[in-house]
Scaffold this active site. Sequence first.
Site, PDB file in Angstrom:
ATOM      1  N   LYS A  21       0.864  -1.191   0.000  1.00  0.00           N
ATOM      2  CA  LYS A  21       0.000   0.000   0.000  1.00  0.00           C
ATOM      3  C   LYS A  21       0.891   1.229   0.000  1.00  0.00           C
ATOM      4  O   LYS A  21       1.782   1.371   0.844  1.00  0.00           O
ATOM      5  CB  LYS A  21      -0.902  -0.016   1.234  1.00  0.00           C
ATOM      6  CG  LYS A  21      -2.097   0.895   1.114  1.00  0.00           C
ATOM      7  CD  LYS A  21      -3.146   0.380   0.137  1.00  0.00           C
ATOM      8  CE  LYS A  21      -4.268  -0.363   0.825  1.00  0.00           C
ATOM      9  NZ  LYS A  21      -5.105  -1.114  -0.127  1.00  0.00           N
ATOM     10  N   THR A  66      -2.576  -5.878   0.514  1.00  0.00           N
ATOM     11  CA  THR A  66      -2.073  -4.507   0.702  1.00  0.00           C
ATOM     12  C   THR A  66      -2.876  -3.829   1.807  1.00  0.00           C
ATOM     13  O   THR A  66      -2.358  -2.985   2.535  1.00  0.00           O
ATOM     14  CB  THR A  66      -2.148  -3.678  -0.599  1.00  0.00           C
ATOM     15  OG1 THR A  66      -3.512  -3.486  -0.959  1.00  0.00           O
ATOM     16  CG2 THR A  66      -1.390  -4.335  -1.734  1.00  0.00           C
ATOM     17  N   ASP A  67      -4.145  -4.227   1.935  1.00  0.00           N
ATOM     18  CA  ASP A  67      -4.979  -3.653   3.001  1.00  0.00           C
ATOM     19  C   ASP A  67      -4.393  -3.965   4.377  1.00  0.00           C
ATOM     20  O   ASP A  67      -4.420  -3.137   5.281  1.00  0.00           O
ATOM     21  CB  ASP A  67      -6.406  -4.206   2.884  1.00  0.00           C
ATOM     22  CG  ASP A  67      -7.352  -3.447   3.777  1.00  0.00           C
ATOM     23  OD1 ASP A  67      -7.562  -2.239   3.537  1.00  0.00           O
ATOM     24  OD2 ASP A  67      -7.859  -4.046   4.753  1.00  0.00           O
ATOM     25  N   PHE A 175      30.579  33.059 -11.988  1.00  0.00           N
ATOM     26  CA  PHE A 175      30.667  31.988 -12.984  1.00  0.00           C
ATOM     27  C   PHE A 175      31.348  32.548 -14.219  1.00  0.00           C
ATOM     28  O   PHE A 175      30.796  33.419 -14.900  1.00  0.00           O
ATOM     29  CB  PHE A 175      29.277  31.428 -13.321  1.00  0.00           C
ATOM     30  CG  PHE A 175      29.344  30.188 -14.180  1.00  0.00           C
ATOM     31  CD1 PHE A 175      29.945  29.018 -13.713  1.00  0.00           C
ATOM     32  CD2 PHE A 175      28.829  30.188 -15.478  1.00  0.00           C
ATOM     33  CE1 PHE A 175      30.017  27.878 -14.509  1.00  0.00           C
ATOM     34  CE2 PHE A 175      28.904  29.051 -16.278  1.00  0.00           C
ATOM     35  CZ  PHE A 175      29.508  27.901 -15.793  1.00  0.00           C
ATOM     36  N   ARG A 192      26.876  37.168  -8.825  1.00  0.00           N
ATOM     37  CA  ARG A 192      25.535  36.741  -9.225  1.00  0.00           C
ATOM     38  C   ARG A 192      24.792  36.147  -8.026  1.00  0.00           C
ATOM     39  O   ARG A 192      25.391  35.889  -6.972  1.00  0.00           O
ATOM     40  CB  ARG A 192      25.619  35.712 -10.363  1.00  0.00           C
ATOM     41  CG  ARG A 192      26.229  34.389  -9.948  1.00  0.00           C
ATOM     42  CD  ARG A 192      26.158  33.331 -11.051  1.00  0.00           C
ATOM     43  NE  ARG A 192      26.646  32.051 -10.534  1.00  0.00           N
ATOM     44  CZ  ARG A 192      26.530  30.889 -11.154  1.00  0.00           C
ATOM     45  NH1 ARG A 192      25.990  30.830 -12.359  1.00  0.00           N
ATOM     46  NH2 ARG A 192      26.981  29.771 -10.613  1.00  0.00           N
ATOM     47  N   GLN A 240      28.400  23.452  -9.142  1.00  0.00           N
ATOM     48  CA  GLN A 240      29.080  22.160  -8.980  1.00  0.00           C
ATOM     49  C   GLN A 240      30.032  22.204  -7.782  1.00  0.00           C
ATOM     50  O   GLN A 240      30.104  21.272  -6.981  1.00  0.00           O
ATOM     51  CB  GLN A 240      29.881  21.817 -10.249  1.00  0.00           C
ATOM     52  CG  GLN A 240      29.046  21.423 -11.455  1.00  0.00           C
ATOM     53  CD  GLN A 240      28.639  22.575 -12.359  1.00  0.00           C
ATOM     54  OE1 GLN A 240      28.430  23.696 -11.893  1.00  0.00           O
ATOM     55  NE2 GLN A 240      28.510  22.312 -13.647  1.00  0.00           N
ATOM     56  N   ASN A 266      19.693  24.776 -10.887  1.00  0.00           N
ATOM     57  CA  ASN A 266      20.237  26.128 -10.762  1.00  0.00           C
ATOM     58  C   ASN A 266      19.094  27.092 -11.037  1.00  0.00           C
ATOM     59  O   ASN A 266      18.662  27.251 -12.178  1.00  0.00           O
ATOM     60  CB  ASN A 266      21.374  26.303 -11.779  1.00  0.00           C
ATOM     61  CG  ASN A 266      22.203  27.548 -11.505  1.00  0.00           C
ATOM     62  OD1 ASN A 266      21.819  28.379 -10.682  1.00  0.00           O
ATOM     63  ND2 ASN A 266      23.321  27.679 -12.193  1.00  0.00           N
ATOM     64  N   HIS A 268      17.980  30.116 -11.891  1.00  0.00           N
ATOM     65  CA  HIS A 268      18.638  31.289 -12.467  1.00  0.00           C
ATOM     66  C   HIS A 268      17.907  32.592 -12.109  1.00  0.00           C
ATOM     67  O   HIS A 268      16.683  32.663 -12.161  1.00  0.00           O
ATOM     68  CB  HIS A 268      18.680  31.177 -13.987  1.00  0.00           C
ATOM     69  CG  HIS A 268      19.407  29.961 -14.478  1.00  0.00           C
ATOM     70  ND1 HIS A 268      20.740  29.727 -14.210  1.00  0.00           N
ATOM     71  CD2 HIS A 268      18.974  28.900 -15.214  1.00  0.00           C
ATOM     72  CE1 HIS A 268      21.094  28.571 -14.777  1.00  0.00           C
ATOM     73  NE2 HIS A 268      20.043  28.055 -15.386  1.00  0.00           N
TER      74      HIS A 268
HETATM   75  O1  LIG Z   1      27.094  27.152 -11.598  1.00  0.00           O
HETATM   76  C1  LIG Z   1      26.922  26.997 -12.826  1.00  0.00           C
HETATM   77  N1  LIG Z   1      27.347  25.863 -13.420  1.00  0.00           N
HETATM   78  C2  LIG Z   1      27.202  25.630 -14.768  1.00  0.00           C
HETATM   79  O2  LIG Z   1      27.606  24.561 -15.289  1.00  0.00           O
HETATM   80  C3  LIG Z   1      26.551  26.624 -15.507  1.00  0.00           C
HETATM   81  N2  LIG Z   1      26.218  26.739 -16.820  1.00  0.00           N
HETATM   82  C4  LIG Z   1      25.588  27.926 -16.989  1.00  0.00           C
HETATM   83  O3  LIG Z   1      25.109  28.348 -18.076  1.00  0.00           O
HETATM   84  N3  LIG Z   1      25.519  28.593 -15.807  1.00  0.00           N
HETATM   85  C5  LIG Z   1      26.108  27.807 -14.870  1.00  0.00           C
HETATM   86  N4  LIG Z   1      26.309  27.972 -13.529  1.00  0.00           N
END
Ligand SMILES: O=c1[nH]c(=O)c2[nH]c(=O)[nH]c2[nH]1
Length: 319
Positions: A21, A66-67, A175, A192, A240, A266, A268
């Site tokens: 369940k 399952t009950d 970045f 950023r 990363q 990410n 953005h």
């Molecule tokens: O931290 C980031 N990693 C990326 O691999 C990546 N690629 C991207 O366009 N912006 C970012 N920012």
Amino acid sequence: MTANRPATPRLVMLGQNQYGKAENRVVKIVRDGDTHHIKDLNVSVALSGDLEEVHLSGSNANCLPTDTTKNTVFAFAKEHGIESAEQFGIHLARHFVTSQEPIKRARIRIEEYSWERIATSDGNSRFIGADEVKHSFVRKGQETRLTEITYDGERWQIISGLKDLVVMNSTHSEFWGYIKDKYTTLKEDYDRILATEVSSRWRFNWTDDDQRMPNWERSYAQVKKHMLEAFAETYSLSLQQTLYQMGSRVINNRSEIDEIRFSLPNKHHFKVDLEPFGLKNEAADGAVYHAADRPYGLIEATVLRDGVEALIPQDLTNL
Ligand SMILES: O=c1[nH]c(=O)c2[nH]c(=O)[nH]c2[nH]1
């Protein structure tokens, strides 16, 4: 009706199968005088074992309904309480595998929703303690806690985690220095916003009953703390790099955990072009951003203790 096996030779085979369940929503209140405590779980049971005949001939002799698995979840919440999601899942998994001979493996997945007490400035109500209502709660919007318990009668695998934990650094993120080809339009950025919605799973090295069990509640709180501190304290050159810092902080500080995986979208935030209105829009002065919801970069990786095997699946949405 009698159970029938097909008379013809089999041209097809039964592959992996499991049943149980899913999404049992169990809420347990513990009363400590007039102060109440809540455990709010979504528990999914998946059992497997000697279940061929259930599929092939229709014989249900090996089928625990399952009950019944649902009823067991609720009865266990009352009988044993819910100390932690992990402890509760371990109880259930052990019960299904050890009480029913045909059941060889149990997987219990649990989502936990947390609640916090409503704070109030009104000291008059008889229900009010110092400055908190003892039985009134507001659901925490932050993250959902997760665990998955798997038991095959010998070995345990406990993978816990969280999802929907949204975090942002409004600076200390850059970045630049990336590959540029004829399709690259992204501008290098030296200040950023870095924002993500953390989805993470970590695997405990507790695998059998002879080992001392971790304190699951404390472990969860500590993992989250290390993750958040690493996010906040890392001066980031990419998401990363931040991910790796978050993972290594957990592995270095929590000896009960051998492996941690992240899936980090990410989120953005693009500076809006305000030049047409004669306005400069620079991070250094406090900028205006467009929070884009899609598409998003998706950064995923596992961080492991040296020498251990990676066992957390790549796709966390299936966990
Ligand atoms: O931290 C980031 N990693 C990326 O691999 C990546 N690629 C991207 O366009 N912006 C970012 N920012």
